[in-house]
Design an enzyme around this catalytic site. Structure first.
Site, PDB file in Angstrom:
ATOM      1  N   PHE A   1     -13.969   1.994   5.114  1.00 44.83           N
ATOM      2  CA  PHE A   1     -13.119   1.640   4.162  1.00 44.83           C
ATOM      3  C   PHE A   1     -12.825   2.352   2.804  1.00 44.83           C
ATOM      4  O   PHE A   1     -13.717   3.014   2.092  1.00 44.83           O
ATOM      5  CB  PHE A   1     -13.666   0.053   3.455  1.00 44.83           C
ATOM      6  CG  PHE A   1     -12.453  -0.662   2.806  1.00 44.83           C
ATOM      7  CD1 PHE A   1     -11.639  -1.444   3.338  1.00 44.83           C
ATOM      8  CD2 PHE A   1     -12.759  -0.698   1.362  1.00 44.83           C
ATOM      9  CE1 PHE A   1     -10.597  -1.763   2.527  1.00 44.83           C
ATOM     10  CE2 PHE A   1     -11.831  -1.243   0.498  1.00 44.83           C
ATOM     11  CZ  PHE A   1     -10.774  -1.981   1.279  1.00 44.83           C
TER      12      PHE A   1
ATOM     13  N   GLU B   1       3.930   4.284   6.483  1.00 42.66           N
ATOM     14  CA  GLU B   1       2.701   3.494   6.325  1.00 42.66           C
ATOM     15  C   GLU B   1       1.660   4.326   5.462  1.00 42.66           C
ATOM     16  O   GLU B   1       1.440   5.547   5.607  1.00 42.66           O
ATOM     17  CB  GLU B   1       1.995   2.961   7.609  1.00 42.66           C
ATOM     18  CG  GLU B   1       2.432   1.809   8.032  1.00 42.66           C
ATOM     19  CD  GLU B   1       1.617   0.513   7.467  1.00 42.66           C
ATOM     20  OE1 GLU B   1       1.408   0.606   6.335  1.00 42.66           O
ATOM     21  OE2 GLU B   1       1.629  -0.507   8.148  1.00 42.66           O
ATOM     22  N   ASP B   2       0.839   3.359   4.441  1.00 41.96           N
ATOM     23  CA  ASP B   2      -0.293   4.146   3.862  1.00 41.96           C
ATOM     24  C   ASP B   2      -1.243   4.403   4.777  1.00 41.96           C
ATOM     25  O   ASP B   2      -2.016   5.730   4.886  1.00 41.96           O
ATOM     26  CB  ASP B   2      -0.744   3.236   2.743  1.00 41.96           C
ATOM     27  CG  ASP B   2      -0.875   1.756   3.173  1.00 41.96           C
ATOM     28  OD1 ASP B   2      -0.761   1.475   4.503  1.00 41.96           O
ATOM     29  OD2 ASP B   2      -1.429   0.917   2.242  1.00 41.96           O
TER      30      ASP B   2
ATOM     31  N   LYS C   1      -7.111   5.708  11.235  1.00 44.58           N
ATOM     32  CA  LYS C   1      -8.467   5.407  11.724  1.00 44.58           C
ATOM     33  C   LYS C   1      -8.318   5.424  13.144  1.00 44.58           C
ATOM     34  O   LYS C   1      -8.451   4.342  13.542  1.00 44.58           O
ATOM     35  CB  LYS C   1      -8.913   4.044  10.986  1.00 44.58           C
ATOM     36  CG  LYS C   1      -8.995   4.225   9.540  1.00 44.58           C
ATOM     37  CD  LYS C   1      -9.832   2.815   9.088  1.00 44.58           C
ATOM     38  CE  LYS C   1      -9.901   2.793   7.630  1.00 44.58           C
ATOM     39  NZ  LYS C   1     -10.058   1.204   7.176  1.00 44.58           N
TER      40      LYS C   1
ATOM     41  N   ASP D   1      -6.123  -0.623  -1.756  1.00 45.31           N
ATOM     42  CA  ASP D   1      -6.655  -1.543  -2.924  1.00 45.31           C
ATOM     43  C   ASP D   1      -7.936  -2.160  -2.046  1.00 45.31           C
ATOM     44  O   ASP D   1      -7.958  -2.315  -0.920  1.00 45.31           O
ATOM     45  CB  ASP D   1      -5.986  -2.622  -3.329  1.00 45.31           C
ATOM     46  CG  ASP D   1      -5.471  -3.702  -2.049  1.00 45.31           C
ATOM     47  OD1 ASP D   1      -5.052  -3.157  -1.080  1.00 45.31           O
ATOM     48  OD2 ASP D   1      -6.055  -4.840  -2.601  1.00 45.31           O
TER      49      ASP D   1
ATOM     50  N   ASP E   1      -4.987   1.265  10.675  1.00 47.93           N
ATOM     51  CA  ASP E   1      -6.464   0.628  11.126  1.00 47.93           C
ATOM     52  C   ASP E   1      -6.446   0.328  12.427  1.00 47.93           C
ATOM     53  O   ASP E   1      -6.493   1.012  13.429  1.00 47.93           O
ATOM     54  CB  ASP E   1      -6.655  -0.167  10.006  1.00 47.93           C
ATOM     55  CG  ASP E   1      -8.342  -0.610  10.187  1.00 47.93           C
ATOM     56  OD1 ASP E   1      -9.003  -0.195  10.775  1.00 47.93           O
ATOM     57  OD2 ASP E   1      -8.525  -1.563   9.212  1.00 47.93           O
TER      58      ASP E   1
ATOM     59  N   ARG F   1      -5.511   0.611  -6.556  1.00 50.01           N
ATOM     60  CA  ARG F   1      -4.337   1.248  -6.002  1.00 50.01           C
ATOM     61  C   ARG F   1      -3.639   2.376  -6.917  1.00 50.01           C
ATOM     62  O   ARG F   1      -3.086   3.494  -6.412  1.00 50.01           O
ATOM     63  CB  ARG F   1      -3.165   0.052  -6.125  1.00 50.01           C
ATOM     64  CG  ARG F   1      -3.432  -0.699  -5.054  1.00 50.01           C
ATOM     65  CD  ARG F   1      -2.061  -1.627  -4.777  1.00 50.01           C
ATOM     66  NE  ARG F   1      -2.395  -2.878  -4.027  1.00 50.01           N
ATOM     67  CZ  ARG F   1      -2.345  -3.019  -2.985  1.00 50.01           C
ATOM     68  NH1 ARG F   1      -2.316  -2.160  -1.962  1.00 50.01           N
ATOM     69  NH2 ARG F   1      -2.569  -4.452  -2.169  1.00 50.01           N
TER      70      ARG F   1
ATOM     71  N   GLY G   1       0.724  -1.238   0.161  1.00 53.70           N
ATOM     72  CA  GLY G   1      -0.053  -0.056   0.001  1.00 53.70           C
ATOM     73  C   GLY G   1       0.645   1.391  -0.154  1.00 53.70           C
ATOM     74  O   GLY G   1       0.238   2.343  -0.486  1.00 53.70           O
TER      75      GLY G   1
HETATM   76  P1  IMP Z   1      -4.111  -2.820  10.341  1.00 51.76           P
HETATM   77  O1  IMP Z   1      -3.113  -3.869  10.631  1.00 51.76           O
HETATM   78  O2  IMP Z   1      -5.703  -3.169  10.760  1.00 51.76           O
HETATM   79  O3  IMP Z   1      -3.628  -1.595  10.972  1.00 51.76           O
HETATM   80  O4  IMP Z   1      -3.804  -2.492   8.909  1.00 51.76           O
HETATM   81  C1  IMP Z   1      -3.005  -1.899   8.177  1.00 51.76           C
HETATM   82  C2  IMP Z   1      -2.956  -2.393   6.729  1.00 51.76           C
HETATM   83  O5  IMP Z   1      -4.378  -2.739   6.267  1.00 51.76           O
HETATM   84  C3  IMP Z   1      -2.583  -1.202   5.651  1.00 51.76           C
HETATM   85  O6  IMP Z   1      -1.148  -1.056   5.724  1.00 51.76           O
HETATM   86  C4  IMP Z   1      -3.415  -1.400   4.780  1.00 51.76           C
HETATM   87  O7  IMP Z   1      -2.382  -2.113   3.870  1.00 51.76           O
HETATM   88  C5  IMP Z   1      -4.676  -2.058   5.215  1.00 51.76           C
HETATM   89  N1  IMP Z   1      -5.712  -1.173   5.220  1.00 51.76           N
HETATM   90  C6  IMP Z   1      -6.460  -0.899   6.452  1.00 51.76           C
HETATM   91  N2  IMP Z   1      -7.330  -0.004   6.119  1.00 51.76           N
HETATM   92  C7  IMP Z   1      -7.614   0.141   4.884  1.00 51.76           C
HETATM   93  C8  IMP Z   1      -8.530   0.622   4.002  1.00 51.76           C
HETATM   94  O8  IMP Z   1      -9.439   1.520   4.347  1.00 51.76           O
HETATM   95  N3  IMP Z   1      -8.531   0.294   2.666  1.00 51.76           N
HETATM   96  C9  IMP Z   1      -7.602  -0.504   2.137  1.00 51.76           C
HETATM   97  N4  IMP Z   1      -6.422  -1.127   2.701  1.00 51.76           N
HETATM   98  C10 IMP Z   1      -6.741  -0.902   4.263  1.00 51.76           C
HETATM   99 MG    MG Z   2      -0.145  -1.199   4.087  1.00 49.62          MG
END
Ligand code: IMP
Ligand code: MG
Length: 176
Positions: free
Chosen positions: A153, A100-101, A132, A160, A104, A166, A46
């Protein structure tokens, strides 16, 4: 409105807003690391687009490398984080800033922190374009945040939905 696989998405954050947020993070990091040569670590897939634009704005000496992590399946985060491409560089004594992109739940972030604990880095910081806060479950400080968004989302600008979206230069959110 755009369609990716079975879902529809509506415009949410413009390319201009994204660029402004990245420029703000660049200014803060240039300031905090003015006497260092930081190593930026992009988290694939991402973050490829944010790292690219970030690097173009960063005017001081710096290095870049990537690791590849994966946790998402469809539109939901999982706790099963996989490291798909690892670190191949000695980071001993370096100032490391993970880019990081999006953050979450924070599961990926927690995994990254565990990974970098094993390296003897001088500084470890985390920068994310999107965050978030309502979804974040960890007691971890995020050093640099571009844009805080509701728990929705999103796709585009590197993010993606099952592989698609993307390449969009701006961000869209899932249509309710
Ligand atoms: P986490 O481990 O739950 O913090 O998620 C992190 C990863 O999940 C990010 O680096 C993204 O690649 C993916 N991700 C989290 N939220 C979204 C979203 O809203 N859209 C697309 N990818 C997401
Ligand atoms: Mg990511």
């Amino acid at each position: 409105m755009i369609q990716l696989h079975d879902k529809q998405f509506v415009p949410f954050i413009s390319a201009k807003e994204i660029n402004f947020a990245i420029a703000k993070m660049v200014a803060q990091i240039e300031d905090d690391f003015f006497d260092e040569t930081p190593v930026f670590i992009g988290v694939l897939n991402g973050a490829f687009m944010v790292v690219s634009d970030f690097m173009k704005l960063y005017k001081k000496p710096c290095e870049v490398s990537f690791i590849k992590m994966s946790s998402y399946e469809g539109t939901a985060s999982t706790e099963n984080i996989k490291q798909l491409i690892g670190l191949n560089q000695d980071l001993t004594g370096r100032s490391v800033i993970v880019i990081e992109d999006i953050i979450d739940t924070g599961n990926t972030l927690e995994e990254l922190i565990a990974l970098f604990k094993q390296q003897n880095v001088k500084h470890f910081r985390v920068a994310t374009l999107f965050f978030k806060p309502e979804a974040f479950k960890k007691d971890i400080k995020i050093d640099y945040v571009g844009i805080r968004i509701p728990n929705k989302f999103i796709v585009g600008y590197g993010l993606d939905y099952n592989g698609l979206g993307r390449n969009l230069p701006e961000v869209y959110q899932l249509k309710e």
